[in-house]
Design a protein around this motif. Structure first.
Motif, PDB file in Angstrom:
ATOM      1  N   SER A 111       2.496  -3.919  12.929  1.00 55.26           N
ATOM      2  CA  SER A 111       3.305  -3.446  12.098  1.00 55.26           C
ATOM      3  C   SER A 111       2.820  -2.904  10.887  1.00 55.26           C
ATOM      4  O   SER A 111       2.933  -1.910  10.318  1.00 55.26           O
ATOM      5  CB  SER A 111       4.696  -4.279  11.660  1.00 55.26           C
ATOM      6  OG  SER A 111       5.382  -4.607  12.870  1.00 55.26           O
ATOM      7  N   LEU A 112       1.918  -3.834  10.180  1.00 58.59           N
ATOM      8  CA  LEU A 112       1.104  -3.619   8.980  1.00 58.59           C
ATOM      9  C   LEU A 112       0.085  -2.211   9.147  1.00 58.59           C
ATOM     10  O   LEU A 112      -0.131  -1.549   8.394  1.00 58.59           O
ATOM     11  CB  LEU A 112       0.421  -4.836   8.530  1.00 58.59           C
ATOM     12  CG  LEU A 112      -0.442  -4.513   7.325  1.00 58.59           C
ATOM     13  CD1 LEU A 112       0.494  -4.072   5.900  1.00 58.59           C
ATOM     14  CD2 LEU A 112      -1.144  -6.130   6.977  1.00 58.59           C
TER      15      LEU A 112
ATOM     16  N   GLY B 188       2.024   0.942   9.538  1.00 54.00           N
ATOM     17  CA  GLY B 188       2.469   1.399   8.196  1.00 54.00           C
ATOM     18  C   GLY B 188       1.716   1.683   7.232  1.00 54.00           C
ATOM     19  O   GLY B 188       1.878   2.807   6.426  1.00 54.00           O
TER      20      GLY B 188
ATOM     21  N   THR C  99       6.819  -2.361   7.155  1.00 51.10           N
ATOM     22  CA  THR C  99       5.463  -2.587   6.835  1.00 51.10           C
ATOM     23  C   THR C  99       5.164  -3.834   5.771  1.00 51.10           C
ATOM     24  O   THR C  99       4.224  -4.437   5.937  1.00 51.10           O
ATOM     25  CB  THR C  99       5.043  -1.210   5.981  1.00 51.10           C
ATOM     26  OG1 THR C  99       4.999  -0.230   6.857  1.00 51.10           O
ATOM     27  CG2 THR C  99       3.471  -1.509   5.640  1.00 51.10           C
TER      28      THR C  99
END
Length: 251
Positions: A62-63, A66, A181
Motif C-alpha cells: 500500500s505504501l 501510494g 498510503t
C-alpha cells in the motif's frame, strides 16, 4: 541477489503463487475503484502466511503504490483525508499490538469479518455530498487506524465515508488512496517499533510490487468504462469470496 533469493526460499511455491495471484487481482480492483487492495489481499495472503506477516506485506505494498502516485493523491484528495490520515497514524500501533498478541485462528476470523463488513459497506446507497461532522470523522479515523494495525485494512470504515456520498469518483478515489498510503506507512512504522518486521517480508513485498503496478495500471485504465452498479457488484462479490475463503481456512 543470492542472499535475497535465499531469504525468499523460506516460502513455498504455492505460497508465492497465491500471494502473486492475490496481489495482481487486488491491485486491479484498487486501480478500478480506488480501494479494495488490502481488503482483498490480506484475507487471501492469510491463507498462505501467518496473519501478522500478511498485514505487514500488505502495508508495504500500500505504501509503495501510494508513493508512486503521491502527487496526484495530494492534489486531488478532499481535506478530510488529512484528518483521517492523522487519526490512522495515532491508532494503528494499538491495532497491530492487538494482532501480535492474538492467536492466528482468531486473527483470521476477525480479518474475515472485516472483509464481510466491507462487502456490506459497498452496498450502502449514496447520500448527500456534504462532509460528515467532526464526530463521525473521528470515529471513522479511529476504527480505520485500529483496522490498519489489526488487519491491514483501513478501508471498511473509509469506503462508506467517501463512497457513501455523492462525490466525484476521482475525488473519492484520491481521498481514499491518500488515507490508505498513510495507513501503510503507519502499519510499517508500528511493526518496526514492535519488532515484527523481518527483511524477508520487505523482500517479499518488493517481489510482489511489479504485480501491483501491472494490476493497478490495468484497473485504472478500465476505470470509468463500467457503470457504478457494475463495479460495486464486482468488488462486493470478490470481497465476499475472500471472506468465505478465510472462514473456510478456520474449518
Amino acid at each position: 541477489m543470492e542472499y535475497a533469493l535465499g531469504l525468499l526460499s523460506g516460502y513455498s511455491v504455492w505460497q508465492l503463487g497465491a500471494a502473486l495471484a492475490a496481489t495482481l487481482g487486488s491491485a486491479f480492483v484498487r486501480g478500478l475503484t480506488g480501494f479494495g487492495m488490502a481488503i482483498l489481499l490480506v484475507p487471501i495472503l492469510a491463507l498462505a502466511l501467518p496473519p501478522v506477516e500478511s498485514v505487514i506485506v500488505a502495508n508495504f505494498l500500500s505504501l509503495f503504490i501510494g508513493l508512486v502516485e503521491i502527487k496526484r493523491l495530494v492534489t486531488g484528495a478532499e481535506k478530510t483525508a488529512w484528518s483521517l490520515s492523522l487519526l490512522v497514524l495515532l491508532f494503528t500501533p494499538l491495532g497491530l499490538y492487538a494482532l501480535a498478541v492474538t492467536s492466528p485462528d482468531i486473527a483470521r476470523f476477525v480479518i474475515a469479518m472485516i472483509a464481510l463488513s466491507a462487502f456490506v459497506a459497498i452496498l450502502i446507497p449514496r447520500k448527500n455530498q456534504s462532509a460528515p461532522g467532526r464526530a463521525a470523522t473521528g470515529v471513522v479515523g479511529l476504527i480505520s487506524g485500529l483496522m490498519t494495525g489489526y488487519a491491514g485494512m483501513p478501508g471498511p470504515p473509509v469506503v462508506p465515508y467517501y463512497v457513501g456520498r455523492n462525490l466525484p469518483r476521482e475525488t473519492a478515489k484520491t481521498s481514499m488512496m491518500l488515507v490508505f498510503t498513510v495507513a501503510g506507512l503507519a502499519g510499517i512504522a508500528s511493526a518496526i517499533v514492535l519488532g515484527l518486521v523481518r527483511l524477508e517480508l520487505a523482500l517479499l513485498a518488493a517481489a510482489l510490487f511489479p504485480a501491483v503496478l501491472i494490476g493497478n495500471k490495468i484497473g485504472h485504465g478500465a476505470s470509468g468504462q463500467i457503470s457504478d452498479t457494475a463495479w460495486r457488484i464486482f468488488v462486493g462479490l470478490v470481497l465476499a469470496g475472500a471472506a468465505v475463503a478465510a472462514l473456510l481456512r478456520l474449518l
